[in-house]
Design an enzyme around this catalytic site. Structure first.
Site, PDB file in Angstrom:
ATOM      1  N   ASP A  97       0.853  -1.187   0.000  1.00  0.00           N
ATOM      2  CA  ASP A  97       0.000   0.000   0.000  1.00  0.00           C
ATOM      3  C   ASP A  97       0.887   1.234   0.000  1.00  0.00           C
ATOM      4  OD1 ASP A  97      -2.007   1.788   0.101  1.00  0.00           O
ATOM      5  OD2 ASP A  97      -2.864   1.121   2.009  1.00  0.00           O
ATOM      6  N   ALA A  98       1.210   1.689  -1.218  1.00  0.00           N
ATOM      7  CA  ALA A  98       2.076   2.869  -1.371  1.00  0.00           C
ATOM      8  C   ALA A  98       1.345   3.979  -2.118  1.00  0.00           C
ATOM      9  CB  ALA A  98       3.362   2.492  -2.103  1.00  0.00           C
ATOM     10  N   LYS A  99       0.191   3.657  -2.684  1.00  0.00           N
ATOM     11  CA  LYS A  99      -0.669   4.635  -3.377  1.00  0.00           C
ATOM     12  C   LYS A  99       0.144   5.559  -4.271  1.00  0.00           C
ATOM     13  CE  LYS A  99      -4.456   4.564  -0.075  1.00  0.00           C
ATOM     14  NZ  LYS A  99      -3.832   3.770   1.007  1.00  0.00           N
ATOM     15  N   ARG A 100       0.913   4.972  -5.156  1.00  0.00           N
ATOM     16  CA  ARG A 100       1.733   5.776  -6.061  1.00  0.00           C
ATOM     17  C   ARG A 100       0.900   6.299  -7.234  1.00  0.00           C
ATOM     18  NH1 ARG A 100       4.725   5.844  -1.930  1.00  0.00           N
ATOM     19  NH2 ARG A 100       6.882   5.181  -2.061  1.00  0.00           N
ATOM     20  N   THR A 127      -0.942  -0.604  -4.589  1.00  0.00           N
ATOM     21  CA  THR A 127      -2.042   0.362  -4.686  1.00  0.00           C
ATOM     22  C   THR A 127      -1.541   1.596  -5.435  1.00  0.00           C
ATOM     23  OG1 THR A 127      -1.514   1.356  -2.536  1.00  0.00           O
ATOM     24  CG2 THR A 127      -3.168  -0.397  -2.547  1.00  0.00           C
TER      25      THR A 127
END
Ligand SMILES: O=C(O)c1cc(=O)[nH]c(=O)n1[C@@H]1O[C@H](COP(=O)(O)O)[C@@H](O)[C@H]1O
Length: 281
Positions: A97-100, A127
């Protein structure tokens, strides 16, 4: 490393075998303290080791939230790298979960970090945020396909603030969130048993029947536990797509640590409640 089967196939098998649950690894400072640990690298290390040792052999999917590791700089990232390696070696899948999200040329570098099979942070899925335009994610889509990995694209997030962006209506009459879901459906067309390009859709959102969630891909559903949703809410939120939901629980499981049996029981209870809710739907 030999070539991996597509993420969607591996995810379906993992959830069939181990139960439909993703446990989030979110080492909040408040959790470290509740576990009797210091808010330092040794505390982070012990917390992460306990989660891995207690759950890696039985839970299908883990979602480490990179922010809680980055907080400690390079030593925090080293703890994360080790955890990713051990979780995967124990047969679990890791969603980073790094939401790049960035312009395509930079997105390609983010993709190399998390989705290239030779990277120390290689994860089964990542993510990502599509709010620089879905097309900007193409380097990540391509590299994920090449390496048997997947993506979870933010579509309808669990937080109330998300609506001002995601429910906004475009010139063609569709909402922004629906447009993201449409791109994912196209990405997953024809894949069996499940495509590798999932959406993030909050379990907190109530009735979503105005959205077409039939994207033939997984629906990562955060919001269960600390944010107030329960497994019993899932059929009402996801309707006919409930069988493709990957419910995430972070604090709702982690608060039962550091006792290994407590963590295991909490994870088993959530997985059983999800199974029950899906079977009754
Ligand atoms: O992408 C995510 O995982 C995510 C998307 C979203 O819409 N809402 C959301 O809560 N998350 C993440 O899911 C986790 C939820 O944690 P808990 O509320 O403790 O279960 C956190 O790591 C969030 O960053």
């Amino acid at each position: 490393m030999s070539a991996l089967e597509p993420f969607g196939t591996r995810l379906r098998h993992a959830m069939d075998e181990r139960g439909p649950l993703c446990v989030g690894i979110d080492p909040h400072a408040s959790l470290l303290s509740a576990w009797g640990l210091n808010d330092d690298i040794a505390g982070l290390e012990r917390f992460t080791r306990t989660v891995v040792d207690s759950l890696a052999g039985t839970v299908a999917v883990f979602k480490p939230q990179i922010a809680f590791f980055e907080r400690f700089g390079s030593r925090g990232i080293a703890v994360l790298e080790k955890a990713v390696e051990e979780l995967r070696a124990a047969g679990a899948l890791v969603v980073m979960d790094a939401k790049r999200g960035d312009i395509g040329s930079t997105m390609a570098a983010y993709a190399e970090t998390f989705l290239h099979k030779d990277s120390p942070l290689f994860s089964d899925a990542l993510t990502v945020s599509p709010y620089l335009g879905y097309g900007s994610l193409k380097p990540a889509v391509d590299l994920a396909r090449e390496n048997g990995a997947g993506l979870f694209v933010l579509a309808l997030t669990s937080n109330p603030e998300g609506a001002e962006v995601q429910h906004a209506v475009r010139e063609d009459g569709r909402t922004v969130g629906a447009t993201v879901l449409g791109h994912l459906a196209a990405e997953n067309a024809g894949e069996t048993p499940l495509g590798s390009f999932g959406a993030v859709v909050g379990a907190t959102l109530g009735d979503l029947s105005s959205y077409d969630l039939a994207i033939n891909g997984p629906l990562l559903a955060p919001g269960i536990g600390a944010q107030g949703a329960t497994p019993a809410d899932l059929p009402g939120v996801f309707g006919a797509a409930v069988g493709n939901v990957v419910p995430n629980v972070s604090r709702g499981v982690l608060r039962y640590g550091p006792d290994a049996a407590g963590l295991r029981e909490a994870a088993e209870r959530f997985a059983a409640e999800v199974r029950e809710a899906v079977a009754a739907a």
